[in-house]
Design an enzyme around this catalytic site. Structure first.
Site, PDB file in Angstrom:
ATOM      1  N   TYR A 142       0.802  -1.075  -0.160  1.00 40.96           N
ATOM      2  CA  TYR A 142      -0.578  -0.094   0.122  1.00 40.96           C
ATOM      3  C   TYR A 142       0.914   1.339  -0.095  1.00 40.96           C
ATOM      4  O   TYR A 142       1.711   1.497   0.832  1.00 40.96           O
ATOM      5  CB  TYR A 142      -1.377   0.750   1.437  1.00 40.96           C
ATOM      6  CG  TYR A 142      -1.618   1.014   1.327  1.00 40.96           C
ATOM      7  CD1 TYR A 142      -2.956   1.484   0.544  1.00 40.96           C
ATOM      8  CD2 TYR A 142      -1.689   2.040   2.461  1.00 40.96           C
ATOM      9  CE1 TYR A 142      -3.451   2.479   0.363  1.00 40.96           C
ATOM     10  CE2 TYR A 142      -2.404   3.175   2.384  1.00 40.96           C
ATOM     11  CZ  TYR A 142      -3.418   3.788   1.626  1.00 40.96           C
ATOM     12  OH  TYR A 142      -4.178   4.471   1.693  1.00 40.96           O
ATOM     13  N   ASP A 237       8.948   2.663   0.047  1.00 38.39           N
ATOM     14  CA  ASP A 237       8.255   3.542   0.752  1.00 38.39           C
ATOM     15  C   ASP A 237       8.376   2.876   1.572  1.00 38.39           C
ATOM     16  O   ASP A 237       7.866   2.361   2.592  1.00 38.39           O
ATOM     17  CB  ASP A 237       6.730   3.003   0.154  1.00 38.39           C
ATOM     18  CG  ASP A 237       5.632   3.508   0.694  1.00 38.39           C
ATOM     19  OD1 ASP A 237       6.232   4.144   2.243  1.00 38.39           O
ATOM     20  OD2 ASP A 237       3.926   3.574   0.914  1.00 38.39           O
ATOM     21  N   LYS A 265       3.880   9.121   8.381  1.00 38.80           N
ATOM     22  CA  LYS A 265       3.955   8.427  10.568  1.00 38.80           C
ATOM     23  C   LYS A 265       4.428   8.893  11.375  1.00 38.80           C
ATOM     24  O   LYS A 265       3.918  10.053  12.072  1.00 38.80           O
ATOM     25  CB  LYS A 265       3.614   6.819   9.933  1.00 38.80           C
ATOM     26  CG  LYS A 265       2.580   7.049   9.194  1.00 38.80           C
ATOM     27  CD  LYS A 265       2.328   5.644   9.256  1.00 38.80           C
ATOM     28  CE  LYS A 265       0.978   5.209   8.532  1.00 38.80           C
ATOM     29  NZ  LYS A 265       0.841   4.587   6.874  1.00 38.80           N
TER      30      LYS A 265
END
Ligand SMILES: *Cc1c(COP(=O)(O)O)cnc(C)c1O
Length: 425
Positions: A142, A237, A265
């Site tokens: 994702y 990522d 995050k």
């Protein structure tokens, strides 16, 4: 104070599905979501007054636990000076200096407001730099919800049984080549089938959005070599793994140098932040120096930078990675022992403060094997744990996150609850 069920009833009238991000709706485990009114340390306090030991950690950012006093103080101090300036500010420089110190492959960095923005912009940059259109991604990885990347994209989409979102033009999807993770022959074949056309390979170097999955030995090095040989950029990522698997992310632990890295995050300390960075020659393709446009009204926001800087400084000071790994091992050992005693097949991949629990006899190494996990059994397990005060991610295809605040009573109690949950299945 309204209860969770009152709030959810009101939310359902006005917010699609009652939530502002789909996986929060508990669709894959059933039941209705609780609302949180407060969070501190390892604990969430629900609108109904329940205290839960939290292994979601706001989906990754809360590595120091919730509402850490140092991060709170940094935000409060920044607030005194204003909430947004729309000009360059000193925090941005300090943040950039911290990032390049933590992640040496990053020579230059641009801040944005979410992980989705980071990956979307990194892809555009890779396309602009290489003057190629196609990208390679891996099923189950994702990378946020931008069009080119929302294809076979892991937990959220999986949970809703609809891996390819409606609204993504087929023409966009055709520019995205989707391959199985951990499969070198598939990668080699994809490059051979698209000579001179692949702009970049984007990968979660350790997957965290289809449950937690680690690469086979040498796999990431093969990715690196294939990109170099074919003139494609390698994008890690590390929105989830950055600052979590190690201070410098997976690339530090695995000793791989990607061309570009996406962050998010933890870097926001609980406020909305993303960043992408890497090779200086590539980053200099960004506006205003270069032809690739990317921008943001609130990018480099002072409050968000202050929170992120405090979070990174704490990591530098505490170097918590060995302790976090011990907590992770304690948890996975407790789950595996309980599963064994029950005669229930389970896989508990874990590295440092990331883990997941798959109820399957099949070792999980990609999207297909992740799907062998028994999601119905996981749903029962999830609710058993929640009833006993432990909140796991509400999907069989999400990673769990441990924070430094779990050390001591919280982790001991959680191990007991997880083991009991398995015993009762
Ligand atoms: C969470 C996540 C994103 C998206 O970040 P948002 O801030 O939710 O947009 C991208 N990539 C990975 C690996 C993630 O875990």
């Amino acid at each position: 104070m309204s209860s969770s069920s009152d709030l959810f009833a009101r939310a359902l009238q006005l917010i699609p599905g009652g939530v502002n991000s789909p996986v929060r709706a508990f669709r894959s485990v059933g039941g209705t979501p609780f609302f949180t009114k407060e969070a501190r340390g390892a604990t969430l306090i629900t609108a109904d007054g329940r205290e839960l030991i939290d292994f979601v950690g706001t989906w990754g950012p809360a590595i120091h636990g919730h509402n850490h006093p140092r991060i709170k103080a940094a935000i409060a101090a920044a607030l005194e000076h204003g909430t947004s300036f729309g000009t360059p500010n000193p925090y941005e420089v300090e943040m950039a200096e911290l990032i390049v110190r933590f992640v040496p492959s990053i020579k230059k960095v641009r801040m944005c407001n979410s992980g989705t923005e980071a990956t979307m912009s990194a892809i555009r940059l890779a396309r602009g730099f290489t003057k190629r259109d196609k990208i390679i991604k891996f099923s189950g990885c994702y990378h946020g919800h931008s069009d080119s990347l929302l294809i076979k994209a892991g937990s959220g989409a999986l949970t809703h049984g609809n891996p390819d979102s409606a609204g993504v033009p087929v023409a966009f999807a055709q520019e995205t080549v989707v391959l199985p993770y951990n499969d070198v022959p598939a990668l080699t074949a994809a490059f051979a089938a698209n000579p001179g056309k692949i702009a970049c390979v984007i990968v979660e170097p350790y997957c965290g959005n289809v449950g937690f999955i680690m690469p086979d030995a040498g796999y990431l090095a093969q990715l690196r070599a294939a990109c170099t040989a074919n003139g494609a950029l390698l994008i890690f990522d590390e929105v989830m793994t950055g600052f979590r698997i190690a201070k410098g992310g997976v690339q530090e632990r695995e000793n791989i140098v990607p061309d570009l890295t996406c962050l998010g995050k933890i870097i926001g300390g609980g406020l909305p932040v993303g960043a992408f960075g890497g090779r200086a020659d590539v980053m200099d393709y960004l506006a205003p120096l270069g032809p690739v446009y990317q921008a943001g009204t609130l990018s480099g926001n002072p409050l968000a930078m202050a929170a992120g800087i405090a979070s990174l400084r704490l990591l530098e000071e505490l170097n918590p990675y060995a302790r976090l790994d011990q907590l992770g091992r304690q948890l996975s050992a407790a789950v595996l022992a309980a599963a064994k005693a029950k005669g229930l097949p389970a896989q508990v991949p874990q590295c440092g403060s990331m883990f997941s629990i798959f109820f399957t006899a099949t070792p999980v190494r990609d999207y297909a094997t992740a799907l062998t996990g028994d999601a119905k059994l996981f749903a029962r397990f999830f609710h058993a744990c929640l009833a006993q005060g432990v909140y796991l991610a509400p999907s069989a295809y999400e990673a769990g996150f441990i924070s430094t605040a779990h050390e001591g009573a919280a982790i001991d109690r959680a191990c007991e609850v997880l083991a009991n949950g398995i015993k009762g299945l």
